[in-house]
Write an enzyme that holds these catalytic residues in place. Sequence first.
Site, PDB file in Angstrom:
ATOM      1  CE  LYS A   1      37.045  46.985  41.806  1.00  0.00           C
ATOM      2  NZ  LYS A   1      36.475  45.691  42.260  1.00  0.00           N
TER       3      LYS A   1
ATOM      4  CD  GLU B   1      23.544  35.332  48.451  1.00  0.00           C
ATOM      5  OE1 GLU B   1      23.944  34.540  49.332  1.00  0.00           O
ATOM      6  OE2 GLU B   1      22.346  35.462  48.127  1.00  0.00           O
TER       7      GLU B   1
ATOM      8  CG  ASP C   1      35.398  38.014  42.664  1.00  0.00           C
ATOM      9  OD1 ASP C   1      34.947  38.919  43.388  1.00  0.00           O
ATOM     10  OD2 ASP C   1      35.595  36.863  43.070  1.00  0.00           O
ATOM     11  CB  SER C   2      40.619  40.859  42.533  1.00  0.00           C
ATOM     12  OG  SER C   2      40.035  41.937  43.233  1.00  0.00           O
TER      13      SER C   2
ATOM     14  N   GLY D   1      43.618  47.137  51.105  1.00  0.00           N
ATOM     15  CA  GLY D   1      43.458  45.699  51.294  1.00  0.00           C
ATOM     16  C   GLY D   1      44.646  45.061  51.995  1.00  0.00           C
TER      17      GLY D   1
ATOM     18  CG  ASP E   1      48.079  46.637  48.357  1.00  0.00           C
ATOM     19  OD1 ASP E   1      47.809  45.517  47.886  1.00  0.00           O
ATOM     20  OD2 ASP E   1      47.784  47.707  47.784  1.00  0.00           O
TER      21      ASP E   1
ATOM     22  CE  LYS F   1      48.458  47.661  44.381  1.00  0.00           C
ATOM     23  NZ  LYS F   1      47.244  48.067  45.097  1.00  0.00           N
TER      24      LYS F   1
ATOM     25  CG  HIS G   1      45.883  41.507  41.322  1.00  0.00           C
ATOM     26  ND1 HIS G   1      46.559  42.466  42.046  1.00  0.00           N
ATOM     27  CD2 HIS G   1      44.616  41.479  41.839  1.00  0.00           C
ATOM     28  CE1 HIS G   1      45.749  42.990  42.951  1.00  0.00           C
ATOM     29  NE2 HIS G   1      44.572  42.413  42.843  1.00  0.00           N
TER      30      HIS G   1
END
Length: 202
Positions: free
Chosen positions: A19, A46, A75-76, A162, A164, A184, A189
């Site tokens: 990332k 956290e 965050d996804s 993930g 996918d 992709k 997203h």
Amino acid sequence: MMRRFAETSLVVATHNTGKLDEFRALLSPYGVTVTGNADHGLPEPEETEQSFVGNARIKARAAVAATGLPALADDSGLEVFDLDGQPGVYTADWAETGEGRDFDIAMERVHRELEASGRPAPHRARFCCTLVLAWPDGHEEVFEGHAAGTVTWPMRGARGHGYDPIFVPEGHEITFAEMDTDTKNAMSHRARAVEKLRACLG
């Protein structure tokens, strides 16, 4: 009115090197030096919120507080409508095993819970990504992107990561895991959220 990002340094609030590389490539044309949590010895805070934007804010604000630099966090996750939006913010948690994350287990759980729901296919779903860009003075900008589609079974494809292999994007017949990376990434997203971020950089 959106604030333009004119700074030269940015912390991407993640320990995920993939990332980090992705955002370095995105920001390099703008002359921005990108560092990550590991560069500053920062722990992962956290995530206690019940929304993507809430958890992204936690990560961005923690990085700003620790470094005094502007920070970007994301965050996804995957929302399956026939599971009332689950796994949602718990997308990664569904893959936890105690010995690391196993997304095969997470995908099997999605399938199992859809079967138990008795709801017929197609099972509509969407991937969600929320980016929060935070400045030391407290200003924040939020950018959201979604990729709509359906959940399929069995898993198909060996690319991606993930969930996918069980996600077929709208207008296509193959999963994200069966697509080449460029195809992709053009519709993901995260790509859609990043496209909105670009408007803040230009």
